[in-house]
Design an enzyme around this catalytic site. Structure first.
Site, PDB file in Angstrom:
ATOM      1  N   SER A 119      31.397  39.151  42.746  1.00 17.69           N
ATOM      2  CA  SER A 119      30.526  40.170  42.201  1.00 17.69           C
ATOM      3  C   SER A 119      29.594  39.667  41.099  1.00 17.69           C
ATOM      4  O   SER A 119      28.622  40.345  40.779  1.00 17.69           O
ATOM      5  CB  SER A 119      31.369  41.328  41.649  1.00 17.69           C
ATOM      6  OG  SER A 119      32.186  40.885  40.579  1.00 17.69           O
TER       7      SER A 119
ATOM      8  N   SER B   5      35.318  36.626  41.884  1.00 17.32           N
ATOM      9  CA  SER B   5      33.930  36.995  41.567  1.00 17.32           C
ATOM     10  C   SER B   5      33.120  35.985  40.784  1.00 17.32           C
ATOM     11  O   SER B   5      31.904  36.131  40.686  1.00 17.32           O
ATOM     12  CB  SER B   5      33.919  38.320  40.808  1.00 17.32           C
ATOM     13  OG  SER B   5      33.987  39.358  41.727  1.00 17.32           O
TER      14      SER B   5
ATOM     15  N   LYS C  67      27.266  38.757  32.294  1.00 17.70           N
ATOM     16  CA  LYS C  67      27.412  39.752  33.375  1.00 17.70           C
ATOM     17  C   LYS C  67      27.488  41.153  32.776  1.00 17.70           C
ATOM     18  O   LYS C  67      28.130  41.347  31.722  1.00 17.70           O
ATOM     19  CB  LYS C  67      28.688  39.423  34.152  1.00 17.70           C
ATOM     20  CG  LYS C  67      28.975  40.331  35.343  1.00 17.70           C
ATOM     21  CD  LYS C  67      30.272  39.893  36.032  1.00 17.70           C
ATOM     22  CE  LYS C  67      30.595  40.697  37.258  1.00 17.70           C
ATOM     23  NZ  LYS C  67      31.838  40.241  37.916  1.00 17.70           N
TER      24      LYS C  67
HETATM   25  N1  GLN Z   1      35.499  40.329  46.088  1.00 18.24           N
HETATM   26  C1  GLN Z   1      36.631  40.776  45.348  1.00 18.24           C
HETATM   27  C2  GLN Z   1      36.679  42.270  45.330  1.00 18.24           C
HETATM   28  O1  GLN Z   1      35.751  42.874  45.797  1.00 18.24           O
HETATM   29  C3  GLN Z   1      36.616  40.181  43.988  1.00 18.24           C
HETATM   30  C4  GLN Z   1      36.024  41.023  42.932  1.00 18.24           C
HETATM   31  C5  GLN Z   1      36.096  40.400  41.562  1.00 18.24           C
HETATM   32  O2  GLN Z   1      36.626  39.300  41.389  1.00 18.24           O
HETATM   33  N2  GLN Z   1      35.639  41.144  40.576  1.00 18.24           N
HETATM   34  O3  GLN Z   1      37.616  42.837  44.870  1.00 18.24           O
END
Ligand code: GLN
Length: 485
Positions: free
Chosen positions: A152, A176, A77
């Site tokens: 994400s 994410s 990532k």
């Molecule tokens: N969807 C969550 C957020 O927007 C998780 C993000 C993540 O785990 N990086 O904060």
């Protein structure tokens, strides 16, 4: 569901004499053939990867010792720093950033001989649940291209699901790794906080961030986790717990693995998700495992509220370093139009940061401001401590907790962009694990048809801190039981 290549398949073909160079070359041709609009990878590492593959072939030919992941094509990532390879965090502000060092997790992969094919797309600075906040555009869900892949770690999930790498490293602050795994029909795991070094992971919310692993099956997750976990003097939050083999007790079966679940919260999910969840629990029982319906506090809105206060507060502080002086590029406009330091920073950040990142900086700054600190941040910390305590009590009686990974099926691209709260509620089941610092995994538990497309449904298992072996054994058997017709 189509079966993708696992580490075991890869090793079998190498044992049969296939050259790593040939295999890696094939991955690149698949990546290059994939719709150029897909934006799964933001940067490819082709030349270096092929050169690495050549070295591995030589090593194998010479009968030299090879690492546990030797030659296996992986992706990373784009929030993990890779030495000499562009790392953008899917943000325009880091569009030209080439890190001078590797994140420890990446260095560990390389040490075990992994071949990094490239950097995968994600929400900007990992802030999001759909992949749509990437400054470079969203990569569609492979199962239905009108829908989001989840975020994400969106590109990592798509790359694994589409056979564009064998496994991928993601990051998980509130879900994410698990959410995109669930939306794309693969496995994704976040470990106990401190299990994997965060050194070189571009920070979103430091008290919650963990590097996670995404792969096509639970065995691959266990293997990659073994390779990258362990103490790191470069990260003050990494624990002293040594890396270990996470799969050596898989054969013990489901004995003693009682799964606790909450019928009500499962029932409040999308009907297809609820159905797949209850079917899974039934199959677990039929296979000799036990399940029990219990109260599980803090699943849903309470956890999401607590999570977003803590996250945005930490984001507002972590993002301060992207001021185009310490980190971040400088726009022409900021050079022409600014007459002082403050204007220089705001012109750059104004142009180069996306809407969601700005929203979080503003929200977090508000939560931490004097007068509101106690009402929001301090209160959220108290709720967080309570979540941890309550989960701990449950784990005294039950080794595993099950929830759906997401209350909703993958939604349409664009559908939630103007409704951030609805977007945040996709994290209803995932944030508690980060708040409590415990390990959790999402595995595919079923499918459902929607408008002529087959969508995947993910189920989440959680275990107590440092109980990855129990968690992975449970997930391994869940996967096996679900495969049996
Ligand atoms: N969807 C969550 C957020 O927007 C998780 C993000 C993540 O785990 N990086 O904060």
């Amino acid at each position: 569901m189509k079966k993708n290549i696992t580490l075991r398949d890869f090793r079998e073909s190498v044992a049969k004499g296939r050259k790593i160079q040939e295999i890696v070359g094939e991955y690149f041709s698949r990546i290059e053939k994939a719709d150029p609009e897909s934006k799964t990878y933001l940067t490819l590492n082709k030349e270096a990867a092929l050169a690495e593959a050549k070295k591995v072939d030589l090593k194998i030919e010479n009968g030299e010792r090879i690492g546990s992941l030797e030659g296996a094509p992986a992706s990373v990532k784009d929030v993990l720093c890779t030495k000499g390879l562009r790392t953008t965090a899917a943000s325009k502000i880091l569009d030209n950033f080439v890190p001078p060092y590797d994140a420890t997790a990446v260095a560990q992969l390389k040490k075990e001989g992994a071949i990094i094919l490239g950097k995968t797309n994600c929400d900007e600075f990992a802030m999001g649940g759909s992949g749509e906040n990437s400054a470079y555009g969203v990569c569609p869900n492979p199962l239905d291209r009108e829908r989001v892949p989840g975020g994400s770690s969106s590109g990592s999930a798509v790359a694994v699901a589409e056979n564009l790498c064998i496994y991928s490293l993601g990051s998980d602050t509130g879900g994410s790794v698990r959410l995109p795994a669930s939306f794309c029909g693969i496995c994704g795991m976040k470990p106990t906080y401190g299990r994997i070094s965060r050194y070189g992971l571009i920070a979103m919310a430091s008290s919650l961030d963990q590097v996670g692993v995404m792969a096509n099956d639970v065995s691959d997750i266990a293997e990659v986790l073994s390779a990258i976990s362990g103490p790191d003097p470069m990260d003050g939050t990494s624990s002293g717990v040594a890396g270990q083999n996470f799969s050596d007790d898989f054969e013990e079966g489901v004995a003693g693995l009682t799964i606790a679940y909450n019928k009500k919260s499962i029932g409040q999910s999308d009907p297809a998700i609820a159905k797949a969840s209850f079917e899974f629990l039934k199959k677990w029982e039929n296979a000799g495992g036990k399940t029990e319906n219990i109260e599980i506090p803090f699943l849903g809105e309470e956890a999401v509220a607590c999570y977003y206060i803590i996250t945005t507060s930490e984001v507002s502080s972590n993002m301060a370093r992207f001021d185009s002086s310490r980190y971040g590029q400088v726009t022409r406009k900021s050079l022409e139009d600014s007459t002082n330091w403050k204007d220089f920073i705001s012109l750059n950040r104004g142009e180069l940061l996306g809407k969601e990142v700005k929203r979080r900086i503003i929200m977090g700054t508000f939560c931490l401001s004097s007068g509101y600190y106690d009402a929001y941040y301090a209160k959220a910390q108290a709720v967080r401590a309570n979540i941890k305590k309550k989960l701990n009590e449950i784990f005294k009686k039950y080794p595993l907790i099950f929830t759906p990974t997401s209350p909703d099926l993958p939604f349409k691209i664009g559908e939630r962009m103007n409704d951030p709260v609805k977007m945040y509620l996709a994290d209803a089941f995932t944030t508690s694990a980060n708040l409590a610092g415990i390990p959790a995994i999402s595995i595919p538990i079923g499918e459902t048809g929607l408008n002529g497309k087959k969508l995947s449904i993910g189920g989440q298992l959680m275990a107590n801190a440092w109980e990855e072996k129990t968690l992975l054994r449970g997930a391994y058997w869940a996967e096996k039981i679900l495969e049996e017709k």
